[in-house]
Every structure is written in structure tokens, then in C-alpha cells.
Design an enzyme around this catalytic site. Structure first.
Site, PDB file in Angstrom:
ATOM      1  N   GLU A  31     -17.962  65.913  26.984  1.00 36.14           N
ATOM      2  CA  GLU A  31     -16.440  66.443  27.089  1.00 36.14           C
ATOM      3  C   GLU A  31     -16.122  66.437  28.148  1.00 36.14           C
ATOM      4  OE1 GLU A  31     -18.079  70.336  24.337  1.00 36.14           O
ATOM      5  OE2 GLU A  31     -18.004  70.746  26.828  1.00 36.14           O
ATOM      6  N   GLU A  91     -19.894  71.012  20.264  1.00 37.29           N
ATOM      7  CA  GLU A  91     -21.960  71.099  20.671  1.00 37.29           C
ATOM      8  C   GLU A  91     -22.674  70.809  20.508  1.00 37.29           C
ATOM      9  OE1 GLU A  91     -19.407  73.157  21.961  1.00 37.29           O
ATOM     10  OE2 GLU A  91     -18.789  72.749  23.746  1.00 37.29           O
ATOM     11  N   ASP A 130     -23.793  77.808  29.127  1.00 35.91           N
ATOM     12  CA  ASP A 130     -23.443  78.805  28.953  1.00 35.91           C
ATOM     13  C   ASP A 130     -23.324  78.254  27.109  1.00 35.91           C
ATOM     14  OD1 ASP A 130     -22.627  81.463  30.781  1.00 35.91           O
ATOM     15  OD2 ASP A 130     -21.816  79.045  31.045  1.00 35.91           O
ATOM     16  N   PHE A 131     -22.432  77.274  27.225  1.00 33.76           N
ATOM     17  CA  PHE A 131     -22.459  76.631  25.549  1.00 33.76           C
ATOM     18  C   PHE A 131     -23.377  76.285  24.641  1.00 33.76           C
ATOM     19  CE2 PHE A 131     -18.057  74.416  28.162  1.00 33.76           C
ATOM     20  CZ  PHE A 131     -17.863  76.210  28.297  1.00 33.76           C
ATOM     21  N   HIS A 140     -19.020  80.991  32.471  1.00 37.80           N
ATOM     22  CA  HIS A 140     -19.351  79.632  32.703  1.00 37.80           C
ATOM     23  C   HIS A 140     -19.868  79.908  34.055  1.00 37.80           C
ATOM     24  CE1 HIS A 140     -15.586  79.409  30.395  1.00 37.80           C
ATOM     25  NE2 HIS A 140     -15.607  78.043  30.859  1.00 37.80           N
TER      26      HIS A 140
END
Lengths: 348, 334
Positions: free
Chosen positions: B40, B71, B96-97, B140
Site C-alpha cells: 500500500e 491485505e 497489526d494488519f 498501529h
């Protein structure tokens, strides 16, 4: 050039042979599963043969496919060897995956088969990735991702199609709408008339074809392949078909009745295609019976081969984790289980 | 040989961790046409934490590719691409993603090689940022490397210095296995000497002794490497601290840690991840399995209490482990 094409009489006979091979393979697999010779789960493709065979007839041999949990038919349609497939179902060392994958994970990347897949909706991102490699390396191929009607509800499927569309990748997404996502009818899982309607959101063609008609599927995929190779991006195809067996073998199917199954069997893909070939004078009843006997012999040989093949040695469980080995695996596997020692650890 | 000793033998240049990772990417993009970067805002924008920087200008949009914010889709595409002959380097903006893409990581990327009987390679690199310290709050600031290190079929590395950031990133890209590079966002500005040789790599699975010492072994990762080195200097004269950066979390260089503990008899494990069931436990267990009778004191853990990373600075500083925590841990057992 494709192994065979449905545009020629020889090609049509080959398509019929492959459909018969799938049905015989899966009927046989169902029997050996019921007998307890095949571990795990098996999900049979019987009834849906025209979709896999039609699609693969329109692909070149080095095109990629990504499959589903109902993958035996895709493997045979792609040209994989029933002996090595059956050996994998029996958990044998010389099965396609050395006995590590089983029915739901048969794969042969070199043959363009990126794996059956135990996760609903996981194949389309894989097809997008293969299409990315094709596009990146400027190869003359496409990647086709099979998915079931249930998988159309999965988020990652939409992410994969959106990515392929955004990047104009040479991908094809083929929804096999066999009317049931596991045990739930398709109209209780989606509020769309056609599952191909979602293509509108990606500004790509979305078409629905008769999945009981092998030539209709082949024509749709051929058109999608041309579009993909022209750099115009993916196509979403829905093939309407029917699953004759339960979701898995042993499924008691309280969710549907025999009459519904019989209605679909009136349009059986193999019977109707055979009839067309006979009507066109491309096949006689005798030749069909010869073909059937030949296919039965092939699958019987595959079973013999699978039964006689060796089981993997227990220590092979520790192989194939990585290309470059890690010491942990050897350390934790150091004591054979039969010695009764704990896994891991090395008090000194 | 200590990391510093080996550096002295090579041509080096001073740069930050961010610059070192960008240099690693640049060198590997130049070296191998099959390598490309995707994620991204990694292209013209240069990455939200500016790691990919100006790579887009040199390599263009084919090789430094912006993805949709999807993702699972792009992690799956990278997996399929790696299985078919290219070498994607994925930037996952914040670790965190990871959860958003976990299906493709755990069931596809990690398992394909094994389930296919070893008949495919999986040369994918995933770079991601971790850690608290900038008031980015819980979604985050996570530190999730223990998840990946724990999951069979994946390799996990976590650089603590600019040199290891360059060397590990390059080794990850050259590996035919899936390798996750966990970059602590608070050390992007940390600078140090970095080898300029384009063939310099840090072998995956090899720890570095960043400081030699006789009294206490501190195994520290990421930001805590630098903070532990500062703590060790401040304690010099009282306690002689050896600081080891494992660099690779899986595989883990057990031998280097064990040999150090056999010498010092004392161990502190400092890693920013939550304290329960993770990296600390693994390092401690391997030490006990292999050097139990060398231990003269209980092993000490420094990490994040089992909380998320809070937003408000006093809360964040409360839970974020630091050099002072390392000092206290060393003093408890020295």
C-alpha cells in the site's frame, strides 16, 4: 497448442474421455473411502464434469489453474495422472504430494495445477498471483481460478478479482455454481440472481453459462482467455451445474430431496454430450462402450497402483518444510516417537 | 567474531535503518529482475514510513507496485506469484494488519511447500512495521512477530541495527522460503555502519554478539538492542554485560545464546512483544534445555505486560519496555 480442443471431433472424444475418467475416478474414490481405505475427507465432483473439462479444454497445457476442495475433476481435466492422484488419496509416498496433501491438496505446480484447496475462497488470490507472474515475466499464459458458489461470499475472492482487474492481469475466475455451499442452498447465501453479476463492480465481463454443457463452458473460457491474452484483464464466468453427491462423502443430505437430483440427472453432462456425438455421427454406441471400458481399466489400474504403493516412512513427516533447512526441526524430531521420549529438549 | 569485528573488515558507510533497508531493496531490485516490491502506497508516495522512498523513480510502477487496500488479496497474490516463479517483496504497512491477511499467510504461504510434498518453492518476503513509541495506539503499534515465529513454515527475522537491517532484508529476498522481516518503527532513524558490498547478507539463523561481557547475557531484539547496549555501557565497571541480538527469531541461533549463558550463568531476555507464551519463553526454554546447570540465577524477562499499546504518552511509556527495564533486570540477578 492445447492438448485437445473441443472444435475437432478428436478433441470432443478426448473431452468425453476426461469427463468419464473423472466420474469413474470419483465413483471409485467414494467406494474406497466408504471401505475405510482412504483417510480424511473426500469431496466428489460427480455431476460437475463439464465445467472442469470444458474450462481446461480451452486452456493451453502450461496455463495455470487454482482449484477448490472439490478438486479431483480439475486435476484430471488438467491432465494429471490418475495413478499419482489415487496414490495421494491413499496417503502413499509417491502420490502427487508424497502423502502430505491428500484429496483436498493435490497439486502439481509444474503441470500448472496450483493445488486443490481446503479453504473456501483461497484459490482466486492464488490465480491472481500466478497471473501476476505471467504478466510480470511477459509469458504467453493465463491463470484460471475455480471457486464454488459458496466462495463468492468470501472477502478475499473480491479482493483477488479487484486486484486482477485493476492490474489488467491475465486471469479468469470460474464460479462452479453447483447450487449448494456445503449444506446451504445458493439462494440462501446470495441475494444476486446470477453470481456473475458481481463482475459489474470490477468493470469486467460477467457471464453465466450452462455448466452441464461442456462446449458452452469451453467457449466461454476460450473467449475469456483471448481477452486475458490481449491485455484486457479478467473475466468472471459462472457455470450453472449440480453436485450429485453430498458436500462430503457420508453427508446424509437432509437439505434436498431425491427428486431434485433426478431432475438434474435428466441433463447429465456426460449423457447429453455423448448423445450429441452419436447424433453427429462422431461416435457409435459400441465405441462409447469401448471408451467406458478403457476408462474403467485406467482407474482400476490407478487403484492397484495406489494399493501397492509404499506408505511414507514416518521420518518423512519432517521433510519439505523449507527449501533451506532449519536446525529446530531436526532437533525436535531427533527422538523417534517409539522410544517414548519427549519431543524437543536435550538435557545435558 | 563480534558483529563490530566483522564490520571492521569491510567497506562501510554510516546510514539509518530506513536507509539500510531501502539500500537492500535497491540492490536486490538491481540484481534480480524477478524481484519486485508491492504494497500500500509504496510507489510514488514512497511508503507511509518512507522506507521505499525514491525506489519508484528508478524502477517504475511495474517493480514498485501500489496495491489496493486489500491485505488478504495482495498477500494471496504474492503467494501465488512466488509459487509460479517471481520473487515478490510485500510491504504490510503495519503488522497489526497481519490479521486481515492471516488466511493467506497461515494456510497458503506457510503450508504450500509442505502440503505439495516439497514440489514448490515459496520465495516471498514480507516486510512489516512493529512497535509502540509514537502514540499510534493499539491498532498501529503491535508487536506480533511471535505469531509468525510460532507458525511452522514461516521464517521470522527482526533487525536491531542498520547493518543487520540491510543484511537480513537481502537474505530474506534471496531465500526460497517465506521470510517475514519485522522492522521496529522507532529505530528507522537509528544510524550505524553498514557494509556497502552488494553481496553482504546476514545469514538467516545467525545471531550477533553486539557486545562481549562476562557477567550477564542480555538477549535483546529490535529497539531493545540499542537500549541494552547503552545500558551495558552505563553498567560497565559494575556488571560486565554481554548483548546478543538473535536477529533471526525463527530459526533461532540457540548455540550462540547457550554458549554465552554457559559463560555468564545469567540471562535476561528483552523483546517488545507481550510477555506470555512468546519469544521470551522460547529463548528461556532453549537455554534451560541446553544450559540448565550453567544458570546461577533465575532467567529474567523484559517485554510488554500482556496489554495492547495504549495511546496517551504516560500510558504508552508505562507499558513500553526500555533500557531502564533491562538495567533493573540485570541488577536483579547480577
Amino acid at each position: 497448442m492445447a492438448d485437445y480442443t473441443i472444435d475437432t471431433a478428436d478433441g470432443r472424444l478426448e473431452a468425453l474421455r476426461r469427463m468419464l475418467t473423472i466420474r469413474e475416478f470419483d465413483t471409485t474414490a467414494g467406494e474406497y473411502f466408504a471401505d475405510g481405505e482412504i483417510p480424511g475427507f473426500v469431496h466428489l465432483y460427480i455431476g460437475e464434469e463439464a465445467v472442469g473439462v470444458g474450462a481446461c479444454a480451452a486452456l493451453e497445457p502450461d496455463d495455470y489453474i487454482a482449484s477448490t476442495h472439490r478438486g479431483h475433476g480439475h486435476c484430471i481435466a488438467k491432465g494429471l495422472d490418475p495413478k499419482l492422484m489415487m496414490a495421494e488419496l491413499f496417503g502413499k509416498a509417491d502420490g502427487y504430494c508424497n502423502g502430505k496433501g491428500g484429496s483436498m491438496h493435490i497439486a502439481d505446480v509444474d503441470a500448472g495445477m496450483l493445488g486443490a484447496n481446503g479453504i473456501v475462497g483461497a484459490g482466486p488470490p492464488m490465480a491472481t498471483g500466478a497471473a501476476l507472474t505471467i504478466d510480470y515475466q511477459d509469458r504467453d499464459q493465463v491463470a484460471l481460478g475455480f471457486l464454488g458458489d459458496g466462495a463468492v461470499a468470501q472477502g478475499q475472492v473480491h479482493e483477488a478479482i479487484n486486484l486482477a482487474s485493476t492490474w489488467d492481469l491475465p486471469a479468469i475466475f470460474l464460479v462452479e455454481n453447483n447450487q449448494y455451499g456445503e449444506a446451504t442452498p445458493v439462494d440462501k447465501q446470495h441475494n444476486a440472481d446470477n453470481l456473475s453479476d458481481t463482475a459489474q463492480a470490477y468493470d469486467i465481463p460477467g457471464i453465466t453459462v450452462d455448466g452441464m454443457d461442456v462446449t458452452a463452458v469451453a467457449e466461454a473460457v476460450e473467449e475469456a482467455r483471448k481477452r486475458a491474452r490481449a491485455g484486457d484483464g479478467p473475466t468472471l464466468i459462472e457455470a450453472e451445474t449440480y453436485r450429485y453427491r453430498g458436500h462430503y462423502e457420508g453427508d446424509e443430505q437432509p437439505y434436498r430431496d431425491e427428486a431434485e437430483i433426478e431432475r438434474w440427472k435428466q441433463r447429465d453432462a456426460i449423457e447429453s454430450f455423448k448423445k450429441r456425438l452419436v447424433d453427429r455421427g462422431e461416435l457409435t454406441e459400441d465405441e462409447f462402450e469401448e471408451l467406458r471400458a478403457d476408462v474403467e481399466a485406467t482407474i482400476a489400474d490407478a487403484v492397484d497402483y495406489a494399493q501397492e504403493a509404499d506408505l511414507p516412512a514416518p521420518e518423512e513427516a519432517y521433510d519439505d518444510m523449507f527449501g533451506e533447512s532449519v536446525p529446530e526441526i531436526e532437533q525436535f524430531a531427533a527422538r523417534p516417537r517409539t522410544d517414548g521420549g519427549n519431543r524437543g529438549g536435550d538435557s545435558r | 567474531m563480534t558483529a563490530q569485528a566483522s564490520l571492521d573488515q569491510e567497506q562501510t558507510e554510516t546510514m539509518t535503518v530506513r536507509e539500510a533497508i531501502r539500500l537492500a531493496l535497491r540492490e536486490e531490485l538491481r540484481r534480480d529482475e524477478d524481484v519486485y516490491v508491492m504494497g500500500e502506497d509504496v510507489g510514488l508516495f514512497g511508503g507511509v514510513l518512507e522506507v521505499t522512498g525514491d525506489l519508484f523513480e528508478e524502477f517504475g510502477e511495474e517493480r514498485v507496485r501500489d496495491t489496493p487496500i486489500a491485505e488478504a488479496g495482495f498477500m494471496g497474490a504474492a503467494t501465488g506469484a512466488a509459487a509460479t516463479g517471481t520473487r515478490p517483496v510485500v510491504e504490510l504497512m503495519f503488522s497489526d494488519f497481519m490479521g486481515v491477511s492471516m488466511e493467506q499467510i497461515m494456510n497458503q504461504m506457510a503450508k504450500m511447500r509442505y502440503m505439495f510434498g516439497g514440489k514448490t518453492e515459496m520465495p516471498v518476503t514480507v516486510r512489516t512495521t512493529e512497535g509502540g513509541g509514537m502514540g499510534a495506539a493499539s491498532q498501529h503499534s503491535g508487536t506480533v512477530h511471535a505469531w509468525i515465529a510460532h507458525f511452522p513454515g514461516l521464517k521470522a527475522v527482526a533487525p536491531g541495527t542498520p547493518a543487520s537491517a540491510k543484511g537480513l532484508t537481502k537474505a530474506a529476498i534471496r531465500s526460497n522460503d517465506p521470510v517475514f522481516v519485522f522492522e521496529n518503527k522507532m529505530i528507522y532513524e537509528r544510524s550505524g555502519e553498514v557494509p556497502t558490498d552488494p553481496d553482504f547478507t546476514v545469514p538467516i539463523g545467525e545471531a550477533a554478539i553486539e557486545r562481549e561481557g562476562e557477567d550477564v547475557t542480555v538477549v535483546a531484539t529490535q529497539r531493545l538492542v540499542g537500549e541494552s547496549l547503552e545500558t551495558a555501557e552505563s553498567l560497565a565497571g559494575d556488571v560486565d554485560v554481554e548483548v546478543i541480538d538473535p536477529r533471526s527469531l525463527y530459526p533461532l541461533d540457540t548455540d550462540t545464546i547457550v554458549e554465552s549463558v554457559q559463560k555468564t550463568g545469567r540471562l535476561v531476555v528483552a523483546d517488545e512483544s507481550p510477555l506470555s507464551y512468546g519469544i521470551h519463553a522460547e529463548v528461556a526454554t532453549r537455554t534451560m534445555e541446553n544450559a540448565f546447570f550453567s544458570l546461577d540465577a533465575p532467567i529474567q524477562r523484559v517485554g510488554t505486560p500482556d496489554t495492547h499499546m495504549p495511546f496517551s504518552p504516560p500510558l504508552e511509556q508505562e507499558v513500553l519496555p526500555n533500557g531502564e527495564d533491562v538495567r533493573e533486570a540485570v541488577e536483579r540477578i547480577a
